[in-house]
Design an enzyme around this catalytic site. Structure first.
Site, PDB file in Angstrom:
ATOM      1  NE  ARG A  15      -3.126   0.592  -0.732  1.00 11.64           N
ATOM      2  CZ  ARG A  15      -3.430   0.669  -2.022  1.00 11.64           C
ATOM      3  NH1 ARG A  15      -3.107   1.749  -2.727  1.00 11.64           N
ATOM      4  NH2 ARG A  15      -4.024  -0.339  -2.626  1.00 11.64           N
ATOM      5  CE  LYS A  53      -1.178  28.451  -3.992  1.00 14.01           C
ATOM      6  NZ  LYS A  53      -2.224  29.023  -4.872  1.00 14.01           N
ATOM      7  CE  LYS A  81       2.319  34.856  -2.476  1.00 11.65           C
ATOM      8  NZ  LYS A  81       2.250  34.696  -3.938  1.00 11.65           N
ATOM      9  CD  GLU A 132       1.230  38.046  -5.356  1.00  6.19           C
ATOM     10  OE1 GLU A 132       1.175  36.805  -5.401  1.00  6.19           O
ATOM     11  OE2 GLU A 132       0.730  38.719  -4.439  1.00  6.19           O
ATOM     12  CG  ASP A 181      -2.047  37.403  -7.769  1.00  5.39           C
ATOM     13  OD1 ASP A 181      -2.137  36.187  -7.995  1.00  5.39           O
ATOM     14  OD2 ASP A 181      -2.688  37.999  -6.893  1.00  5.39           O
TER      15      ASP A 181
END
Length: 282
Positions: free
Chosen positions: A103, A138, A170, A200, A221
């Site tokens: 598994r 992410k 950012k 960004e 963005d």
């Protein structure tokens, strides 16, 4: 395509922890109950759909950590294209050990092959254009290295691996600093000569504010297609432009045609469907 796999040193802790989680405090009580201790087993990892392989070394390690004497033959290495029914690898050895590792081996191999397969789908949609498809941070906790490797297996490119790879300013950084100019001034003062700076922006005015500071990369963005084209015309190739936000299989081609250099896609790692692989006795 030949892709160098990740060193066992990096992936073994992941595989070992996954086996430890599955085995718990008592081991595989089912196999111990019904499989004779010296029983042998031979099986094949077989693709049940078309796609791209990634994570074969994770499957190999899962088997060898249960029993170093298990034979594991790789027929389709990472980055290989497979069709339904293709044999990816063959395994032979102690039956209890193979079943205990099954598994974990399938979970990692199927997930990472899913990442590679989704990436390859995106890449093929823009493969006649110079735009790169890149993943993001992410990623699943503790699986960043294997997931980013899987993206490369699918023909994609890697964004930064962590917070220490590059300076990426950012929107929240800009807000706290008090504006694009101040953020860029501070980043320029802090960056070493090998450290790249990405900023960004969420509007053309912000882009114009940034350009005098010559950032290495500008992330656009959630720009509309019209704004992306305007940004490309404004920058004239003087900095790398990365499009981010609103990217999916229906939009990626038009975004690439705007002329941006990179399209980052978080879905490559956080939303890739599992690739269907079975372990079949032979």
């Amino acid at each position: 395509m030949y892709i160098t796999g990740l060193p066992d040193l990096l992936i073994e802790p992941i595989v070992r922890d996954a086996l430890r989680e599955d085995l718990g405090l008592a081991g595989d009580v089912t196999a111990d109950a019904v499989i004779p201790p010296r029983a042998r087993f031979k099986a094949e990892f077989r693709a049940r759909e078309a796609g791209t392989v990634a994570g074969i070394d994770c499957a190999r390690l899962a088997m060898s950590l249960m029993d170093a004497q298990i034979r594991f033959d790789i027929l389709k290495p990472d980055a290989s294209e497979v069709a339904p029914g293709d044999v990816i690898a063959r395994v032979e050895g102690n039956a209890r050990a193979i079943l205990a590792a099954e598994r974990v081996a399938l979970n990692l191999l199927s997930h990472l092959s899913g990442v590679a397969t989704l990436t390859r789908t995106y890449v093929r949609l823009v493969d006649d254009l110079p735009t790169r498809i890149a993943c993001t941070r992410k990623t699943f906790p503790m699986l960043r290295g294997p997931q980013k490797h899987a993206v490369r297996c699918g023909g994609g490119h890697n964004h930064r691996y962590g917070l220490n790879d590059a300076i990426l300013i950012k929107d929240n950084h800009v807000a706290i600093c008090g504006g694009v100019e101040k953020a860029m001034e501070m980043a320029k003062a802090a960056a070493g000569h090998t450290m790249k700076i990405e900023l960004e922006v969420d509007s053309i005015p912000q882009l114009k504010q940034a350009l005098p500071f010559r950032p290495d990369v500008v992330m656009l963005d959630n720009f509309s297609l019209e704004q992306l084209r305007e940004a490309v015309a404004l920058v004239k190739g003087e900095t790398i432009l990365e499009a981010s936000g609103g990217v999916n299989l229906d939009t990626v081609r038009a975004i690439a045609e705007s002329g941006v250099d990179v399209i980052s896609v978080g879905a490559l790692t956080h939303s890739a469907p599992v690739f269907d692989i079975g372990l079949d006795a032979v």
